[in-house]
Design a protein around this motif. Structure first.
Motif, PDB file in Angstrom:
ATOM      1  N   LYS A 147       0.842  -1.211   0.000  1.00 27.46           N
ATOM      2  CA  LYS A 147       0.000   0.000   0.000  1.00 27.46           C
ATOM      3  C   LYS A 147       0.870   1.252   0.000  1.00 27.46           C
ATOM      4  O   LYS A 147       0.572   2.234  -0.674  1.00 27.46           O
ATOM      5  N   ASP A 151       0.648   4.354  -2.667  1.00 28.04           N
ATOM      6  CA  ASP A 151       0.435   5.735  -2.214  1.00 28.04           C
ATOM      7  C   ASP A 151       1.575   6.647  -2.658  1.00 28.04           C
ATOM      8  O   ASP A 151       1.362   7.762  -3.127  1.00 28.04           O
ATOM      9  N   LYS A 154       1.380   7.481  -6.334  1.00 30.57           N
ATOM     10  CA  LYS A 154       0.323   8.472  -6.570  1.00 30.57           C
ATOM     11  C   LYS A 154       0.801   9.864  -6.148  1.00 30.57           C
ATOM     12  O   LYS A 154       0.668  10.832  -6.878  1.00 30.57           O
ATOM     13  N   ARG A 155       1.369   9.921  -4.948  1.00 29.40           N
ATOM     14  CA  ARG A 155       1.836  11.216  -4.421  1.00 29.40           C
ATOM     15  C   ARG A 155       2.899  11.844  -5.311  1.00 29.40           C
ATOM     16  O   ARG A 155       2.928  13.050  -5.511  1.00 29.40           O
TER      17      ARG A 155
END
Ligand SMILES: NC(=O)c1ccc[n+]([C@@H]2O[C@H](COP(=O)([O-])OP(=O)(O)OC[C@H]3O[C@@H](n4cnc5c(N)ncnc54)[C@H](O)[C@@H]3O)[C@@H](O)[C@H]2O)c1
Length: 396
Positions: A147, A151, A154-155
């Motif tokens: 995960k 994340d 994406k960030r």
């Protein structure tokens, strides 16, 4: 996949095909922030490959033969391995660690073919450095780390993908289309198998973070979640049969990871599938060669069945049985441009064109959770719920 170093691969797997016309590239944009040829220097994707062991010998011929890819660097903590690959495939820059590689010759896409326990730390550093990443499976060893990687990608506005490539084969698409056509009724159950005698070159396959499920069963889990939908709950059992193994790099090692695995998945709506995988199997690779009929994926429905010929990472046809017909009929023999080792090439093409990839990080994360649920089920003796999901159906 090279179950032994001396078993010849099927001819089409050796083809270093351009995946531009690959089955499965669909015309949706990656997103508003998606990259395009204009954003990549010279209209090419610059690749750095880390992990120059066994599978890099299959990746590099594919990557270096693409007109739209430039392999700028290779890296391995055993630097002699990287040097050897660099010399053979004319790669200009060689590094012995990820930090020097990221600080060195610029590249767009990291191809991570390190050993499984190194995937998470290497993927994390590359994503932190805002590189797109193609990772061999699994993307990490546990859900929390997986995960974190999604994340982070994406960030940082970069793309992250995990092997395998099964959902891009024409045979996978044929199975989906056959299910959707209603010709075989409602699918109720499926069975997959993938095993061999176990890799003989590296000890990590048998140690913590290794095992037959992460290395081999992962293909079937990806195929069945892709075909039948996300999994809701899992029951699993694993065993170790050989207390020790002799391997080329470490001599005799203690076997700590699963060698023999049985996994049952509940996909919801009454649909169940089952995967068996192991490093303690008769080596059937040569029976699944081109033109042969070893079935590895069987799908059972109320009015028919489908059977994939060959491994799901390199299928060579699908046999279909239907109510009222006395014979199995073979379909979809042609692999087209599909290549099990072409995943990094496939996503490089997606980066250039902005096309969406059928291979998604959410699917890879789900597969990781399912595999870990199998291990938890073995540890606890309980069935285990699965919380992650991914966009399904894959083709829409
Ligand atoms: N061998 C195959 O045929 C095959 C096929 C499909 C997928 N895979 C997958 O590819 C991955 C690699 O498998 P392999 O068989 O090539 O393993 P391998 O042990 O032959 O090679 C792994 C290489 O990674 C290097 N490495 C490990 N950690 C590193 C780090 N932090 N930085 C730089 N280098 C590092 C090792 O020194 C080694 O040379 C695994 O995820 C495996 O499941 C392998």
């Amino acid at each position: 996949m090279n179950t032994t170093h001396n078993i010849p691969r099927r001819q089409f797997l050796k083809d270093s095909a351009v995946l531009g016309a690959a089955v499965g590239l669909v015309p949706n944009l990656l997103g508003a922030d998606s990259s395009s040829a204009a954003s990549f220097k010279g209209g090419k994707i610059r690749v750095g490959e880390i992990g120059c062991g066994s599978v890099s010998g299959s990746y590099l011929p594919n990557l270096t033969s693409q007109p739209f890819i430039e392999v700028v660097s290779v890296c391995d903590i055993i630097v002699e391995r990287a040097k050897k690959r660099a010399e053979k495939f004319k790669v200009p820059n060689v590094y012995s660690n990820i930090d020097d590689m990221l600080a060195g010759a610029p590249f767009d896409l990291l191809v991570n073919t390190t050993s499984m326990p190194s995937h998470f730390p290497v993927n994390k550093k590359a994503l932190q450095a805002k590189r797109h990443v193609w990772s061999e499976k699994p993307i990490a060893l546990n859900l929390k780390d997986g995960k974190e990687l999604l994340d982070l990608a994406k960030r940082n506005g970069v793309h992250f993908w995990g092997s395998p490539t099964c959902v891009t084969s024409p045979q996978f698409k044929f199975m989906v289309d056959t299910m959707n056509s209603g010709k075989i009724g409602k699918v109720t159950a499926a069975h997959g198998t993938y095993g061999h005698g176990g890799p003989g070159w590296s000890g990590w396959f048998y140690q913590k973070g290794g095992g037959s499920l992460y290395d081999l069963g992962v293909y079937n889990v990806t195929t069945f979640t892709g075909l039948l939908g996300p999994v809701k709950e899992v029951v699993g059992m694993t065993t170790i049969i050989n207390p020790t193994r002799k391997v080329e790099d470490q001599g005799v090692v203690k076997v700590e990871a699963d060698e023999n695995t049985m996994l049952i998945m509940n996909h919801g709506n009454g649909v169940l599938s089952h995967v068996q995988t192991g490093f303690v199997y008769f080596d059937g690779e040569r029976f699944a060669g081109e033109g042969r009929q070893l079935y590895t994926i069987d799908v059972t429905a109320t009015k028919g069945t489908m059977h994939m010929q060959g491994w799901d990472w390199g299928p060579s046809g699908v046999d279909v049985a239907r109510e009222g017909e006395a014979v199995l009929e073979t379909f979809c023999k042609d692999p087209g441009q599909y290549n099990w080792v072409g995943g990094a090439t496939y996503v490089a093409q997606c980066l250039l064109t902005g096309n969406a990839s059928l291979i998604t990080p959410e699917h890879a994360l789900h597969v990781l959770e399912v595999m870990n649920a199998c291990h938890e089920s073995q540890r606890t003796g309980h069935r285990v719920n699965v919380e992650t999901t991914f966009k399904w159906p894959i083709f829409s």
